[in-house]
Write a protein that holds these residues in place. Structure first.
Motif, PDB file in Angstrom:
ATOM      1  N   GLY A  63       0.831  -1.193   0.000  1.00  0.00           N
ATOM      2  CA  GLY A  63       0.000   0.000   0.000  1.00  0.00           C
ATOM      3  C   GLY A  63       0.867   1.245   0.000  1.00  0.00           C
ATOM      4  O   GLY A  63       1.929   1.270   0.639  1.00  0.00           O
ATOM      5  N   LEU A  64       0.442   2.262  -0.721  1.00  0.00           N
ATOM      6  CA  LEU A  64       1.139   3.549  -0.750  1.00  0.00           C
ATOM      7  C   LEU A  64       0.108   4.654  -0.547  1.00  0.00           C
ATOM      8  O   LEU A  64      -0.816   4.788  -1.356  1.00  0.00           O
ATOM      9  CB  LEU A  64       1.864   3.746  -2.080  1.00  0.00           C
ATOM     10  N   VAL A  65       0.252   5.427   0.517  1.00  0.00           N
ATOM     11  CA  VAL A  65      -0.630   6.568   0.757  1.00  0.00           C
ATOM     12  C   VAL A  65       0.200   7.826   0.579  1.00  0.00           C
ATOM     13  O   VAL A  65       1.119   8.096   1.362  1.00  0.00           O
ATOM     14  CB  VAL A  65      -1.242   6.526   2.168  1.00  0.00           C
ATOM     15  N   ILE A  66      -0.100   8.580  -0.490  1.00  0.00           N
ATOM     16  CA  ILE A  66       0.642   9.802  -0.781  1.00  0.00           C
ATOM     17  C   ILE A  66      -0.200  11.014  -0.413  1.00  0.00           C
ATOM     18  O   ILE A  66      -1.421  10.944  -0.323  1.00  0.00           O
ATOM     19  CB  ILE A  66       1.065   9.879  -2.259  1.00  0.00           C
ATOM     20  N   THR A  75       3.387  12.349  -7.764  1.00  0.00           N
ATOM     21  CA  THR A  75       3.091  11.492  -8.914  1.00  0.00           C
ATOM     22  C   THR A  75       4.356  10.759  -9.364  1.00  0.00           C
ATOM     23  O   THR A  75       4.327   9.544  -9.623  1.00  0.00           O
ATOM     24  CB  THR A  75       2.530  12.327 -10.072  1.00  0.00           C
ATOM     25  N   SER A  76       5.465  11.490  -9.446  1.00  0.00           N
ATOM     26  CA  SER A  76       6.727  10.866  -9.825  1.00  0.00           C
ATOM     27  C   SER A  76       7.190   9.865  -8.776  1.00  0.00           C
ATOM     28  O   SER A  76       7.720   8.792  -9.098  1.00  0.00           O
ATOM     29  CB  SER A  76       7.800  11.934 -10.035  1.00  0.00           C
ATOM     30  N   LEU A  77       6.985  10.199  -7.511  1.00  0.00           N
ATOM     31  CA  LEU A  77       7.362   9.289  -6.431  1.00  0.00           C
ATOM     32  C   LEU A  77       6.566   7.990  -6.520  1.00  0.00           C
ATOM     33  O   LEU A  77       7.126   6.890  -6.387  1.00  0.00           O
ATOM     34  CB  LEU A  77       7.117   9.968  -5.081  1.00  0.00           C
ATOM     35  N   ALA A  78       5.264   8.100  -6.773  1.00  0.00           N
ATOM     36  CA  ALA A  78       4.424   6.910  -6.882  1.00  0.00           C
ATOM     37  C   ALA A  78       4.859   6.032  -8.042  1.00  0.00           C
ATOM     38  O   ALA A  78       4.849   4.792  -7.950  1.00  0.00           O
ATOM     39  CB  ALA A  78       2.955   7.321  -7.042  1.00  0.00           C
ATOM     40  N   VAL A  92       1.094  -2.656  -6.272  1.00  0.00           N
ATOM     41  CA  VAL A  92       0.919  -1.506  -5.384  1.00  0.00           C
ATOM     42  C   VAL A  92      -0.498  -0.961  -5.510  1.00  0.00           C
ATOM     43  O   VAL A  92      -1.001  -0.770  -6.623  1.00  0.00           O
ATOM     44  CB  VAL A  92       1.934  -0.380  -5.707  1.00  0.00           C
ATOM     45  N   ILE A  93      -1.133  -0.716  -4.374  1.00  0.00           N
ATOM     46  CA  ILE A  93      -2.418  -0.019  -4.328  1.00  0.00           C
ATOM     47  C   ILE A  93      -2.152   1.371  -3.754  1.00  0.00           C
ATOM     48  O   ILE A  93      -1.563   1.498  -2.676  1.00  0.00           O
ATOM     49  CB  ILE A  93      -3.444  -0.765  -3.456  1.00  0.00           C
ATOM     50  N   ILE A  94      -2.583   2.398  -4.477  1.00  0.00           N
ATOM     51  CA  ILE A  94      -2.272   3.784  -4.096  1.00  0.00           C
ATOM     52  C   ILE A  94      -3.519   4.478  -3.554  1.00  0.00           C
ATOM     53  O   ILE A  94      -4.603   4.395  -4.136  1.00  0.00           O
ATOM     54  CB  ILE A  94      -1.718   4.563  -5.301  1.00  0.00           C
ATOM     55  N   GLY A  95      -3.347   5.185  -2.452  1.00  0.00           N
ATOM     56  CA  GLY A  95      -4.399   6.020  -1.893  1.00  0.00           C
ATOM     57  C   GLY A  95      -3.949   7.472  -1.870  1.00  0.00           C
ATOM     58  O   GLY A  95      -2.811   7.760  -1.487  1.00  0.00           O
ATOM     59  N   THR A 292      13.775  12.094  -6.669  1.00  0.00           N
ATOM     60  CA  THR A 292      12.487  11.419  -6.511  1.00  0.00           C
ATOM     61  C   THR A 292      12.554   9.928  -6.824  1.00  0.00           C
ATOM     62  O   THR A 292      12.039   9.093  -6.061  1.00  0.00           O
ATOM     63  CB  THR A 292      11.443  12.092  -7.421  1.00  0.00           C
ATOM     64  N   ASP A 293      13.158   9.558  -7.951  1.00  0.00           N
ATOM     65  CA  ASP A 293      13.230   8.147  -8.310  1.00  0.00           C
ATOM     66  C   ASP A 293      13.975   7.346  -7.260  1.00  0.00           C
ATOM     67  O   ASP A 293      13.531   6.261  -6.855  1.00  0.00           O
ATOM     68  CB  ASP A 293      13.917   7.977  -9.673  1.00  0.00           C
ATOM     69  N   GLU A 294      15.110   7.880  -6.808  1.00  0.00           N
ATOM     70  CA  GLU A 294      15.902   7.169  -5.810  1.00  0.00           C
ATOM     71  C   GLU A 294      15.134   7.017  -4.502  1.00  0.00           C
ATOM     72  O   GLU A 294      15.200   5.978  -3.835  1.00  0.00           O
ATOM     73  CB  GLU A 294      17.219   7.897  -5.561  1.00  0.00           C
ATOM     74  N   LEU A 295      14.373   8.049  -4.122  1.00  0.00           N
ATOM     75  CA  LEU A 295      13.584   7.970  -2.899  1.00  0.00           C
ATOM     76  C   LEU A 295      12.518   6.880  -2.993  1.00  0.00           C
ATOM     77  O   LEU A 295      12.335   6.088  -2.059  1.00  0.00           O
ATOM     78  CB  LEU A 295      12.915   9.319  -2.617  1.00  0.00           C
ATOM     79  N   GLY A 296      11.801   6.842  -4.121  1.00  0.00           N
ATOM     80  CA  GLY A 296      10.758   5.838  -4.280  1.00  0.00           C
ATOM     81  C   GLY A 296      11.305   4.426  -4.256  1.00  0.00           C
ATOM     82  O   GLY A 296      10.749   3.528  -3.601  1.00  0.00           O
TER      83      GLY A 296
END
Length: 389
Positions: A63-66, A75-78, A92-95, A292-296
């Motif tokens: 799960g990912l809650v942004i 959006t880029s992080l997700a 991944v399910i995004i909220g 951002t990419d590295e963080l995600g």
């Protein structure tokens, strides 16, 4: 549609053997494994993910809650989270919390009810009882971008303090003296951290940050517009505005243009959170870029460690300043050498692949004057343009 019994019959083995092969159990002989996999391919069999999760206690789902799906940074992080999760065999399910704590908790509750294997959250505030309950229940959890102070959960984030120092030094170097900030919510760690970094960076140059030059925003464009309008109504408006996220910067840009003013000729503008289309605005906007990419990807890897029962360390990656023309110069001067004289102008070095026309305008320092000091110094350009909208 073929079932597990059809696969067993096709392969000439028991249903139990098929189940062991599908769950990668080591007790199956190579020959039996090969027959089962051939039967699965021939029959087009697809295991039932729900039934498998009941047997293995794993759903292979994260799960990912942004905080705000409309914010290009998130959006880029997700996207980076989804790509890394897929590489590791997860869905991944995004909220989308939409910067609302109650909506954040709704998504967290829904995801936990669906028996996800682990949860990534960018908290909208510092006091979610539901998230704290999930931590106490030993739910595999990782904070990304933001965090809840005092909660023992791995955090994957960027550190923008050095980049903010670079931004402040750049603004002061090219002649700006009255520097303002549009802050994010103080209830978020990123909101308070960026204001503190800005104030500390100014203090390092002997420049104060008056309360009048702190605009309260909520990481949404409209709040950036309102804060910029208030700045422009001051008897002495700031000559540079730093918005603590990209959406508030765009709102500020709208407000400045609505007054008939020009960036950067009348007022400089910079943002935290670079986005790809900042290079296409007029002028291109100076921004602090997070990796951002590295963080995600790092967040997903940390969560996978948590799911496996290990405790990964928190990850902090540096942000960096990207200088464009919205502050009045196309690139920052190189740092002074240790033995350079205060009266010797620093050398300049353009960024890689910068076209010749990106040289800083010669009139920047002359227009503002080298003697302007502190937030009370006049800004003739802004005052003149404001009187003739």
């Amino acid at each position: 549609m073929a079932g597990i019994k059809d696969v067993a019959a096709e392969a000439g083995v028991s249903v139990a053997t098929v189940s062991r092969v599908l769950n990668d159990h080591p007790s199956v002989s190579p020959a039996s494994r090969a027959r089962v996999l051939a039967a699965v391919t021939a029959l087009g069999y697809r295991p039932n993910a729900v039934a498998r999760s009941l047997r293995t206690d794993q759903t292979r789902t994260l799960g990912l809650v942004i905080s705000d799906v409309l914010n290009p940074y998130f959006t880029s992080l997700a996207r980076a989270v989804e790509e890394e999760a897929r590489t590791l065999g997860y869905s991944v399910i995004i909220g989308n919390a939409d910067e609302r704590p109650e909506l954040q908790d709704h998504h967290v509750r829904t995801l936990l009810d669906r028996r996800i294997d682990g949860l990534l959250v960018s908290p909208t505030d510092r006091g979610s009882a539901l998230i704290l309950d999930a931590v106490r229940a030993a739910t595999p959890l990782v904070f990304v971008d933001r965090w809840i102070p005092g909660v023992e959960v791995p955090v994957v984030r960027s550190d923008g303090r050095a980049a903010v120092r670079d931004l402040v030094a750049h603004l002061l170097r090219i002649g700006h003296r009255r520097l303002a900030i549009i802050a994010g919510p103080a209830t978020t760690t990123t909101g308070s951290e960026r204001v503190d970094a800005f104030r500390t960076a100014l203090a390092g140059h002997g420049v104060a940050l008056p309360d009048a030059y702190i605009g309260q925003g909520d990481f949404q464009a409209e709040s950036g517009r309102r804060a910029a309008e208030r700045f422009l109504d001051l008897p002495e408006p700031p000559d540079a505005v730093f918005a603590a996220d990209n959406l508030m910067a765009l709102g500020a840009l709208d407000a400045i243009r609505a007054r008939g003013l020009s960036v950067p000729d009348d007022i400089a503008l910079a943002a935290f959170d670079d986005i790809p289309w900042f290079v296409h605005t007029d002028p291109p906007i100076t921004a602090i870029a997070q990796p951002t990419d590295e963080l995600g990807r790092a967040a997903v890897r940390a969560l996978a460690e948590r799911i496996a029962g290990r405790v990964p360390p928190s990850v902090t990656l540096p942000a960096r300043l990207v200088v464009r023309r919205s502050c009045g110069a196309s690139f920052p001067p190189a740092p002074r050498r240790p033995d350079s004289s205060e009266n010797t102008p620093p050398e300049h070095a353009p960024p890689e692949n910068a076209p010749p026309e990106h040289a800083p305008p010669a009139r920047a320092s002359a227009e503002r004057g080298p003697s302007a000091q502190g937030p009370s110094a006049p800004n003739p350009s802004v005052r003149t343009r404001r009187s003739n909208p």
